[in-house]
Design a protein around this motif. Structure first.
Motif, PDB file in Angstrom:
ATOM      1  N   UNK A   1       0.827  -1.200   0.000  1.00 16.40           N
ATOM      2  CA  UNK A   1       0.000   0.000   0.000  1.00 16.40           C
ATOM      3  C   UNK A   1       0.866   1.257   0.000  1.00 16.40           C
ATOM      4  N   UNK A   2       2.012   1.193   0.653  1.00 17.00           N
ATOM      5  CA  UNK A   2       2.940   2.322   0.644  1.00 17.00           C
ATOM      6  C   UNK A   2       3.451   2.574  -0.770  1.00 17.00           C
TER       7      UNK A   2
ATOM      8  N   UNK B   1       0.810   4.402  -2.639  1.00 19.31           N
ATOM      9  CA  UNK B   1       0.786   5.820  -2.278  1.00 19.31           C
ATOM     10  C   UNK B   1       1.940   6.583  -2.930  1.00 19.31           C
ATOM     11  N   UNK B   2       3.116   5.958  -2.983  1.00 18.44           N
ATOM     12  CA  UNK B   2       4.259   6.595  -3.637  1.00 18.44           C
ATOM     13  C   UNK B   2       3.977   6.839  -5.121  1.00 18.44           C
ATOM     14  N   UNK B   3       3.357   5.872  -5.766  1.00 23.12           N
ATOM     15  CA  UNK B   3       3.023   6.019  -7.186  1.00 23.12           C
ATOM     16  C   UNK B   3       1.962   7.097  -7.357  1.00 23.12           C
ATOM     17  N   UNK B   4       0.990   7.096  -6.472  1.00 24.15           N
ATOM     18  CA  UNK B   4      -0.031   8.152  -6.525  1.00 24.15           C
ATOM     19  C   UNK B   4       0.617   9.524  -6.410  1.00 24.15           C
ATOM     20  N   UNK B   5       1.649   9.628  -5.590  1.00 23.50           N
ATOM     21  CA  UNK B   5       2.372  10.883  -5.453  1.00 23.50           C
ATOM     22  C   UNK B   5       2.988  11.339  -6.766  1.00 23.50           C
TER      23      UNK B   5
ATOM     24  N   UNK C   1      -2.099 -13.638  -0.596  1.00 26.31           N
ATOM     25  CA  UNK C   1      -1.190 -12.707   0.073  1.00 26.31           C
ATOM     26  C   UNK C   1      -1.902 -11.392   0.409  1.00 26.31           C
ATOM     27  N   UNK C   2      -2.971 -11.083  -0.321  1.00 30.23           N
ATOM     28  CA  UNK C   2      -3.709  -9.846  -0.094  1.00 30.23           C
ATOM     29  C   UNK C   2      -3.076  -8.620  -0.722  1.00 30.23           C
ATOM     30  N   UNK C   3      -1.887  -8.778  -1.292  1.00 23.90           N
ATOM     31  CA  UNK C   3      -1.170  -7.648  -1.866  1.00 23.90           C
ATOM     32  C   UNK C   3      -1.938  -6.970  -2.990  1.00 23.90           C
ATOM     33  N   UNK C   4      -2.391  -7.749  -3.940  1.00 27.56           N
ATOM     34  CA  UNK C   4      -3.080  -7.170  -5.104  1.00 27.56           C
ATOM     35  C   UNK C   4      -4.327  -6.414  -4.676  1.00 27.56           C
TER      36      UNK C   4
ATOM     37  N   UNK D   1      -5.135  -5.045  -1.742  1.00 26.31           N
ATOM     38  CA  UNK D   1      -4.831  -3.825  -0.990  1.00 26.31           C
ATOM     39  C   UNK D   1      -4.261  -2.745  -1.898  1.00 26.31           C
ATOM     40  N   UNK D   2      -3.398  -3.138  -2.826  1.00 25.54           N
ATOM     41  CA  UNK D   2      -2.763  -2.197  -3.754  1.00 25.54           C
ATOM     42  C   UNK D   2      -3.816  -1.562  -4.659  1.00 25.54           C
ATOM     43  N   UNK D   3      -4.653  -2.405  -5.248  1.00 21.91           N
ATOM     44  CA  UNK D   3      -5.701  -1.919  -6.146  1.00 21.91           C
ATOM     45  C   UNK D   3      -6.690  -1.045  -5.382  1.00 21.91           C
ATOM     46  N   UNK D   4      -7.067  -1.456  -4.187  1.00 25.47           N
ATOM     47  CA  UNK D   4      -8.022  -0.672  -3.392  1.00 25.47           C
ATOM     48  C   UNK D   4      -7.460   0.710  -3.070  1.00 25.47           C
ATOM     49  N   UNK D   5      -6.173   0.786  -2.751  1.00 25.20           N
ATOM     50  CA  UNK D   5      -5.559   2.074  -2.434  1.00 25.20           C
ATOM     51  C   UNK D   5      -5.636   3.002  -3.658  1.00 25.20           C
ATOM     52  N   UNK D   6      -5.326   2.486  -4.836  1.00 21.31           N
ATOM     53  CA  UNK D   6      -5.407   3.306  -6.048  1.00 21.31           C
ATOM     54  C   UNK D   6      -6.844   3.737  -6.304  1.00 21.31           C
ATOM     55  N   UNK D   7      -7.763   2.803  -6.129  1.00 16.25           N
ATOM     56  CA  UNK D   7      -9.171   3.101  -6.370  1.00 16.25           C
ATOM     57  C   UNK D   7      -9.686   4.175  -5.412  1.00 16.25           C
TER      58      UNK D   7
END
Length: 118
Positions: free
Chosen positions: A25-26, A29-33, A59-62, A64-70
């Motif tokens: 998720x971090x 956020x860095x990419x969103x920045x 793993x839950x990675x995908x 959490x990552x996608x949700x953060x971008x969304x």
């Protein structure tokens, strides 16, 4: 070098093949920045940049990552061949099919497929 481009009216932030592995998720956020100051709302990440566990759904990675971008109004495009991973996991195969069907986030094999979808 990260590239911003405009394809058929869609503003993209395209990450290069080289660089640190991404998946937390971090990282999202860095990419969103990186999108600040641009109009990019679609982030294109080469599959080679994803952490090894990203495509293992347990793993839950995908998710959490996608949700953060969304949450921040950005779409994700994972670009590259994931056919071996999809063939090895029914859950991943179903996830990719459903994700691509909805079309907000996409898993695409190559740039031409990206051009065709936008």
């Amino acid at each position: 070098m990260t590239v911003t481009s405009n394809i058929n009216g869609s503003a993209l932030l395209e990450l290069p093949n080289e660089g640190p592995l991404l998946g937390t998720e971090t990282d999202a956020l860095d990419i969103l920045g990186e999108t600040y100051g641009t109009e990019a709302n679609i982030i294109v990440i080469p599959v080679a940049r994803l952490q090894p566990g990203f495509l293992q759904l347990r793993s839950g990675m995908a998710g959490a990552f996608i949700q953060k971008l969304q949450n921040y109004g950005c779409r994700l495009v994972v670009l590259g061949d994931i056919s071996a991973e999809v063939a090895a996991s029914e859950a991943l195969a179903a996830f990719v099919v459903e994700t691509n069907r909805v079309g907000h986030h996409l898993f695409l094999p190559d740039r031409q497929a990206l051009l065709d979808r936008l």
